[in-house]
Design a protein around this motif. Structure first.
Motif, PDB file in Angstrom:
ATOM      1  N   GLN A 140      48.044  60.844  75.038  1.00  0.00           N
ATOM      2  CA  GLN A 140      48.690  62.040  75.582  1.00  0.00           C
ATOM      3  C   GLN A 140      50.208  61.938  75.475  1.00  0.00           C
ATOM      4  OE1 GLN A 140      47.135  63.200  79.362  1.00  0.00           O
ATOM      5  NE2 GLN A 140      48.904  64.469  79.882  1.00  0.00           N
ATOM      6  N   GLU A 141      50.761  60.742  75.713  1.00  0.00           N
ATOM      7  CA  GLU A 141      52.210  60.546  75.648  1.00  0.00           C
ATOM      8  C   GLU A 141      52.735  60.686  74.233  1.00  0.00           C
ATOM      9  OE1 GLU A 141      52.757  56.746  77.460  1.00  0.00           O
ATOM     10  OE2 GLU A 141      52.728  57.553  79.512  1.00  0.00           O
ATOM     11  N   ILE A 142      52.047  60.072  73.261  1.00  0.00           N
ATOM     12  CA  ILE A 142      52.532  60.167  71.881  1.00  0.00           C
ATOM     13  C   ILE A 142      52.458  61.618  71.390  1.00  0.00           C
ATOM     14  CG2 ILE A 142      50.328  59.657  70.723  1.00  0.00           C
ATOM     15  CD1 ILE A 142      51.766  58.057  68.683  1.00  0.00           C
ATOM     16  N   CYS A 143      51.427  62.346  71.814  1.00  0.00           N
ATOM     17  CA  CYS A 143      51.308  63.752  71.431  1.00  0.00           C
ATOM     18  C   CYS A 143      52.429  64.585  72.043  1.00  0.00           C
ATOM     19  CB  CYS A 143      49.946  64.298  71.846  1.00  0.00           C
ATOM     20  SG  CYS A 143      48.563  63.627  70.893  1.00  0.00           S
ATOM     21  N   ALA A 144      52.738  64.325  73.314  1.00  0.00           N
ATOM     22  CA  ALA A 144      53.803  65.071  73.987  1.00  0.00           C
ATOM     23  C   ALA A 144      55.168  64.744  73.383  1.00  0.00           C
ATOM     24  CB  ALA A 144      53.792  64.749  75.472  1.00  0.00           C
ATOM     25  N   ASN A 145      55.392  63.468  73.087  1.00  0.00           N
ATOM     26  CA  ASN A 145      56.691  63.051  72.552  1.00  0.00           C
ATOM     27  C   ASN A 145      56.964  63.592  71.161  1.00  0.00           C
ATOM     28  OD1 ASN A 145      57.263  61.589  74.871  1.00  0.00           O
ATOM     29  ND2 ASN A 145      56.466  59.658  74.039  1.00  0.00           N
ATOM     30  N   HIS A 146      55.902  63.934  70.423  1.00  0.00           N
ATOM     31  CA  HIS A 146      56.078  64.383  69.039  1.00  0.00           C
ATOM     32  C   HIS A 146      55.503  65.775  68.805  1.00  0.00           C
ATOM     33  CE1 HIS A 146      57.537  60.408  67.875  1.00  0.00           C
ATOM     34  NE2 HIS A 146      56.562  59.917  68.609  1.00  0.00           N
ATOM     35  N   ASP A 147      55.353  66.553  69.886  1.00  0.00           N
ATOM     36  CA  ASP A 147      54.928  67.954  69.800  1.00  0.00           C
ATOM     37  C   ASP A 147      53.642  68.134  68.988  1.00  0.00           C
ATOM     38  OD1 ASP A 147      57.171  68.857  71.298  1.00  0.00           O
ATOM     39  OD2 ASP A 147      58.419  68.743  69.501  1.00  0.00           O
ATOM     40  N   LEU A 148      52.680  67.302  69.261  1.00  0.00           N
ATOM     41  CA  LEU A 148      51.409  67.359  68.537  1.00  0.00           C
ATOM     42  C   LEU A 148      50.345  68.149  69.280  1.00  0.00           C
ATOM     43  CD1 LEU A 148      51.214  63.629  67.343  1.00  0.00           C
ATOM     44  CD2 LEU A 148      52.076  65.603  66.081  1.00  0.00           C
ATOM     45  N   GLY A 149      50.678  68.642  70.459  1.00  0.00           N
ATOM     46  CA  GLY A 149      49.708  69.367  71.257  1.00  0.00           C
ATOM     47  C   GLY A 149      48.981  68.443  72.220  1.00  0.00           C
ATOM     48  N   VAL A 150      48.196  69.031  73.089  1.00  0.00           N
ATOM     49  CA  VAL A 150      47.453  68.262  74.092  1.00  0.00           C
ATOM     50  C   VAL A 150      46.105  67.845  73.514  1.00  0.00           C
ATOM     51  CG1 VAL A 150      46.409  68.299  76.383  1.00  0.00           C
ATOM     52  CG2 VAL A 150      48.563  69.517  75.968  1.00  0.00           C
ATOM     53  N   PRO A 151      45.805  66.553  73.489  1.00  0.00           N
ATOM     54  CA  PRO A 151      44.501  66.120  72.963  1.00  0.00           C
ATOM     55  C   PRO A 151      43.363  66.557  73.873  1.00  0.00           C
ATOM     56  CG  PRO A 151      45.670  64.250  73.918  1.00  0.00           C
ATOM     57  CD  PRO A 151      46.629  65.404  73.929  1.00  0.00           C
ATOM     58  N   HIS A 152      42.239  66.909  73.260  1.00  0.00           N
ATOM     59  CA  HIS A 152      41.049  67.169  74.074  1.00  0.00           C
ATOM     60  C   HIS A 152      39.848  66.500  73.424  1.00  0.00           C
ATOM     61  CE1 HIS A 152      40.702  70.514  71.146  1.00  0.00           C
ATOM     62  NE2 HIS A 152      39.397  70.475  71.401  1.00  0.00           N
ATOM     63  N   TYR A 153      38.800  66.325  74.225  1.00  0.00           N
ATOM     64  CA  TYR A 153      37.679  65.483  73.829  1.00  0.00           C
ATOM     65  C   TYR A 153      36.375  66.261  73.883  1.00  0.00           C
ATOM     66  CZ  TYR A 153      41.144  61.872  74.782  1.00  0.00           C
ATOM     67  OH  TYR A 153      42.288  61.124  74.769  1.00  0.00           O
ATOM     68  N   VAL A 154      35.507  65.956  72.936  1.00  0.00           N
ATOM     69  CA  VAL A 154      34.152  66.504  72.922  1.00  0.00           C
ATOM     70  C   VAL A 154      33.191  65.329  73.042  1.00  0.00           C
ATOM     71  CG1 VAL A 154      32.414  67.759  71.615  1.00  0.00           C
ATOM     72  CG2 VAL A 154      34.812  68.474  71.512  1.00  0.00           C
ATOM     73  N   LEU A 155      32.281  65.398  74.005  1.00  0.00           N
ATOM     74  CA  LEU A 155      31.358  64.304  74.305  1.00  0.00           C
ATOM     75  C   LEU A 155      29.911  64.727  74.079  1.00  0.00           C
ATOM     76  CD1 LEU A 155      33.030  62.983  77.515  1.00  0.00           C
ATOM     77  CD2 LEU A 155      32.301  61.477  75.675  1.00  0.00           C
ATOM     78  N   ILE A 156      29.134  63.812  73.521  1.00  0.00           N
ATOM     79  CA  ILE A 156      27.692  64.021  73.374  1.00  0.00           C
ATOM     80  C   ILE A 156      26.988  62.802  73.963  1.00  0.00           C
ATOM     81  CG2 ILE A 156      25.771  64.291  71.760  1.00  0.00           C
ATOM     82  CD1 ILE A 156      27.717  65.584  69.804  1.00  0.00           C
ATOM     83  N   GLY A 157      26.036  63.043  74.855  1.00  0.00           N
ATOM     84  CA  GLY A 157      25.260  61.959  75.447  1.00  0.00           C
ATOM     85  C   GLY A 157      23.852  61.945  74.903  1.00  0.00           C
ATOM     86  N   THR A 158      23.346  60.780  74.565  1.00  0.00           N
ATOM     87  CA  THR A 158      21.986  60.647  74.063  1.00  0.00           C
ATOM     88  C   THR A 158      21.257  59.563  74.856  1.00  0.00           C
ATOM     89  OG1 THR A 158      22.701  59.051  72.374  1.00  0.00           O
ATOM     90  CG2 THR A 158      22.599  61.366  71.735  1.00  0.00           C
ATOM     91  N   GLY A 159      19.932  59.668  74.894  1.00  0.00           N
ATOM     92  CA  GLY A 159      19.126  58.674  75.587  1.00  0.00           C
ATOM     93  C   GLY A 159      18.753  59.115  76.980  1.00  0.00           C
ATOM     94  N   PRO A 160      17.871  58.366  77.636  1.00  0.00           N
ATOM     95  CA  PRO A 160      17.438  58.712  79.001  1.00  0.00           C
ATOM     96  C   PRO A 160      18.570  58.547  79.998  1.00  0.00           C
ATOM     97  CG  PRO A 160      16.595  56.551  78.351  1.00  0.00           C
ATOM     98  CD  PRO A 160      17.210  57.149  77.118  1.00  0.00           C
ATOM     99  N   ASP A 161      18.433  59.165  81.151  1.00  0.00           N
ATOM    100  CA  ASP A 161      19.497  59.173  82.147  1.00  0.00           C
ATOM    101  C   ASP A 161      19.925  57.773  82.565  1.00  0.00           C
ATOM    102  OD1 ASP A 161      19.621  61.899  82.138  1.00  0.00           O
ATOM    103  OD2 ASP A 161      18.382  62.175  83.934  1.00  0.00           O
ATOM    104  N   HIS A 162      18.969  56.845  82.638  1.00  0.00           N
ATOM    105  CA  HIS A 162      19.311  55.500  83.110  1.00  0.00           C
ATOM    106  C   HIS A 162      19.869  54.616  81.998  1.00  0.00           C
ATOM    107  CE1 HIS A 162      15.277  54.843  81.406  1.00  0.00           C
ATOM    108  NE2 HIS A 162      15.657  53.580  81.242  1.00  0.00           N
TER     109      HIS A 162
END
Length: 253
Positions: free
Chosen positions: A178-200
């Motif tokens: 986040q800091e390197i993006c802010a310092n160099h006007d690269l925008g705010v990073p965002h994340y996409v998550l995928i979960g696989t497998g049983p809950d435990h």
């Protein structure tokens, strides 16, 4: 095959000696009932008549640990800015770091667990171990106050703080990205998550988006672990590119 037993099923001869844990922590005079309370996971409490579990102690211990660690870092690193101090503190008191501390103390042997958690390996779960560390510290604070608590915390966590101080940007890769993006006007990073497998037994895969760019390769047993991994990948690529283009080093920008 015999099923795993909860602590309630253990004969007294099978239960670990709490004196051993008290000596390891440096509090041989800590009240037995209070220590047992701090070691009681909610799964055990619910299976044994809803007795008191350790979450209130955990809540208190989290604050006590945070105060002592923050005070120590503030004093020992007088030239570090607030942002870097926050990174150091986050690295020291993270669930991952606390779980490592708990394993070093062999705390998992002493936790009082219900049958379900026992069967699914609760004695080695990072979340249970980290919460129990905080609960034990909360119990020590209630019984002895801040001075004695600080002594225990220093004995256990000073090496953790020393290690964290040597890590640099890796203390918190998401914050560093986040800091390197802010310092160099690269925008705010965002994340996409995928979960696989049983809950435990889930595995998470994370992708980081920085502007129009996409960085993959983040995997972990928790969302946070996967995001930290992909943030490290993205930070490393961007830092190399920016330094190659003559930009200031991202670790000091």
């Amino acid at each position: 095959m015999s099923s795993a037993r909860s602590d309630g099923d253990r004969p007294d001869s099978d239960r670990p000696d709490l004196d051993e844990l008290r000596l390891t922590l440096g509090v041989p005079d800590l009240d037995t009932e209070r220590l047992e309370h701090a070691l009681t996971h909610r799964s055990y409490a619910y299976e044994n008549g809803n007795i008191a579990h350790n979450e209130r102690y955990e809540f208190l211990g989290d604050s006590v640990l945070g105060l002592v660690v923050t005070d120590t870092l503030f004093t020992t690193h007088p030239d570090l800015p607030e942002g870097q101090l926050a990174k150091l503190r986050a690295a020291v008191v993270s669930a991952k770091a606390l779980a490592v501390v708990a394993r070093d103390l062999e705390l998992g042997r002493f936790v009082r667990l219900g049958r379900g958690e026992e069967i699914t390996g609760g004695r080695n779960k990072a979340s249970i171990l980290s919460d129990t560390v905080e609960a034990v510290l909360g119990a020590i604070y209630v019984e002895f106050g801040i001075v004695r608590s600080a002594e225990v915390i220093h004995a256990i966590f000073d090496p953790v703080m020393a290690d964290a101080a040597r890590l640099g940007a890796g203390l918190d890769w998401k914050t560093s990205l986040q800091e390197i993006c802010a310092n160099h006007d690269l925008g705010v990073p965002h994340y996409v998550l995928i979960g696989t497998g049983p809950d435990h037994d889930k595995t998470f895969t994370a992708v980081a988006h920085v502007g129009e760019r996409e960085f993959g390769g983040g995997t972990g047993r928790s969302k946070k672990e996967a995001e930290q991994m992909v943030a490290e990948i993205a930070w490393t690529v961007l830092d190399a590119e920016l330094r190659g283009a003559g930009a200031p080093d991202a670790t000091t920008a």
